[in-house]
Structures are given as structure tokens and as C-alpha cells.
Design a protein around this motif. Sequence first.
Motif, PDB file in Angstrom:
ATOM      1  N   MET A   1      28.506  49.764 -44.056  1.00 29.06           N
ATOM      2  CA  MET A   1      28.855  51.152 -43.981  1.00 29.06           C
ATOM      3  C   MET A   1      27.601  51.993 -43.828  1.00 29.06           C
ATOM      4  O   MET A   1      26.562  51.650 -44.388  1.00 29.06           O
ATOM      5  N   SER A   2      27.756  53.050 -43.086  1.00 26.10           N
ATOM      6  CA  SER A   2      26.622  53.959 -42.939  1.00 26.10           C
ATOM      7  C   SER A   2      27.133  55.390 -42.961  1.00 26.10           C
ATOM      8  O   SER A   2      28.294  55.660 -42.655  1.00 26.10           O
ATOM      9  N   VAL A   3      26.257  56.296 -43.350  1.00 23.34           N
ATOM     10  CA  VAL A   3      26.542  57.729 -43.337  1.00 23.34           C
ATOM     11  C   VAL A   3      25.598  58.352 -42.335  1.00 23.34           C
ATOM     12  O   VAL A   3      24.384  58.111 -42.375  1.00 23.34           O
ATOM     13  N   GLU A   4      26.153  59.126 -41.426  1.00 24.38           N
ATOM     14  CA  GLU A   4      25.361  59.743 -40.378  1.00 24.38           C
ATOM     15  C   GLU A   4      25.703  61.227 -40.297  1.00 24.38           C
ATOM     16  O   GLU A   4      26.879  61.586 -40.222  1.00 24.38           O
ATOM     17  N   VAL A   5      24.701  62.077 -40.324  1.00 29.43           N
ATOM     18  CA  VAL A   5      24.905  63.517 -40.199  1.00 29.43           C
ATOM     19  C   VAL A   5      24.798  63.873 -38.727  1.00 29.43           C
ATOM     20  O   VAL A   5      23.760  63.674 -38.101  1.00 29.43           O
TER      21      VAL A   5
ATOM     22  N   GLU B   1      28.280  60.121 -50.903  1.00 30.11           N
ATOM     23  CA  GLU B   1      27.056  60.572 -50.232  1.00 30.11           C
ATOM     24  C   GLU B   1      27.393  61.521 -49.084  1.00 30.11           C
ATOM     25  O   GLU B   1      26.758  62.568 -48.919  1.00 30.11           O
ATOM     26  N   ALA B   2      28.395  61.170 -48.310  1.00 27.14           N
ATOM     27  CA  ALA B   2      28.793  62.011 -47.180  1.00 27.14           C
ATOM     28  C   ALA B   2      29.297  63.370 -47.652  1.00 27.14           C
ATOM     29  O   ALA B   2      28.993  64.399 -47.032  1.00 27.14           O
ATOM     30  N   LEU B   3      30.035  63.388 -48.743  1.00 29.39           N
ATOM     31  CA  LEU B   3      30.552  64.660 -49.253  1.00 29.39           C
ATOM     32  C   LEU B   3      29.427  65.562 -49.759  1.00 29.39           C
ATOM     33  O   LEU B   3      29.557  66.785 -49.703  1.00 29.39           O
TER      34      LEU B   3
ATOM     35  N   VAL C   1      31.152  58.730 -41.775  1.00 30.32           N
ATOM     36  CA  VAL C   1      31.033  57.467 -42.500  1.00 30.32           C
ATOM     37  C   VAL C   1      31.580  56.414 -41.556  1.00 30.32           C
ATOM     38  O   VAL C   1      32.740  56.478 -41.141  1.00 30.32           O
ATOM     39  N   ARG C   2      30.737  55.468 -41.188  1.00 27.89           N
ATOM     40  CA  ARG C   2      31.142  54.415 -40.255  1.00 27.89           C
ATOM     41  C   ARG C   2      31.445  53.153 -41.057  1.00 27.89           C
ATOM     42  O   ARG C   2      30.571  52.603 -41.709  1.00 27.89           O
ATOM     43  N   VAL C   3      32.718  52.759 -40.992  1.00 26.46           N
ATOM     44  CA  VAL C   3      33.191  51.613 -41.767  1.00 26.46           C
ATOM     45  C   VAL C   3      33.309  50.406 -40.834  1.00 26.46           C
ATOM     46  O   VAL C   3      33.880  50.507 -39.750  1.00 26.46           O
TER      47      VAL C   3
ATOM     48  N   VAL D   1      34.120  62.842 -41.376  1.00 24.41           N
ATOM     49  CA  VAL D   1      34.909  61.991 -40.488  1.00 24.41           C
ATOM     50  C   VAL D   1      34.651  60.542 -40.885  1.00 24.41           C
ATOM     51  O   VAL D   1      33.505  60.114 -40.957  1.00 24.41           O
ATOM     52  N   VAL D   2      35.733  59.816 -41.154  1.00 22.77           N
ATOM     53  CA  VAL D   2      35.620  58.396 -41.464  1.00 22.77           C
ATOM     54  C   VAL D   2      35.952  57.639 -40.186  1.00 22.77           C
ATOM     55  O   VAL D   2      37.091  57.650 -39.722  1.00 22.77           O
TER      56      VAL D   2
END
Length: 109
Positions: free
Chosen positions: A1-5, A32-34, A12-14, A44-45
Motif C-alpha cells: 500500500m502507498s499513500v500519494e498526494v 496517514e491519507a486522512l 491510497v493505492r491498495v 481516493v482509495v
Amino acid sequence: MSVEVLDEAVAVRVIGEIDLATGPHLSRALAEALRRATPAIPLVVDCSRLTFCDSAGLNALLIARQTAQKAGIDIRLDSPNHQMRRLLDITGTLPLFPLHLPPSNGTPT
């Protein structure tokens, strides 16, 4: 998983399966994304590479949604597969998450 702004959202890429073992990883990524999302920049997930999700993943999404609602932040699921949409449908949670579905190419997902 990664979080990208991104410019228009925090993503959030699952990848792979979300189950009892990996649910806590999703919860941490969503938290973290929130922290980075705002009412003007939704969360966006990206489910395009999600292969399976059970109640642990759904619970993580529901907790994140509750937190997001309190902050006025929208959460959207992008490209959920058939299994994910079915999980949301049979649990009655489908209306809680706006979905962005890719254009149909005639092949069921």
C-alpha cells in the motif's frame, strides 16, 4: 500500500488482498491519507489492483469514512472489482462510498 498526494486528491493505492493480516496496514495508510486530505482534496482509495477484501478491510474503510465525515472529507473508491462491490452491496455499505468505475470493455470484473 502507498499513500500519494496528488493535485486533486490524496490516493491510497491498495495492492493484493486485504484480510485480517493486512487490514491494519490499510488502516494505517488510510489514517496517514486522512491527515493529508482536506474538504477540498478528497481521499481516493485506488482499488484497481485489489484482488480480495474481507470484513477487516471493510472495517478499516468504515472507520476511515467515519473519521473523514467528521472532518468534512470525502472518500471515494476507484475501480473496485466485482468482489469488492459485492462485499459493499451485501453488507449494505455500498451507498456509503461513491464509486468511480472504469469504462466497461465488455469483460465482467
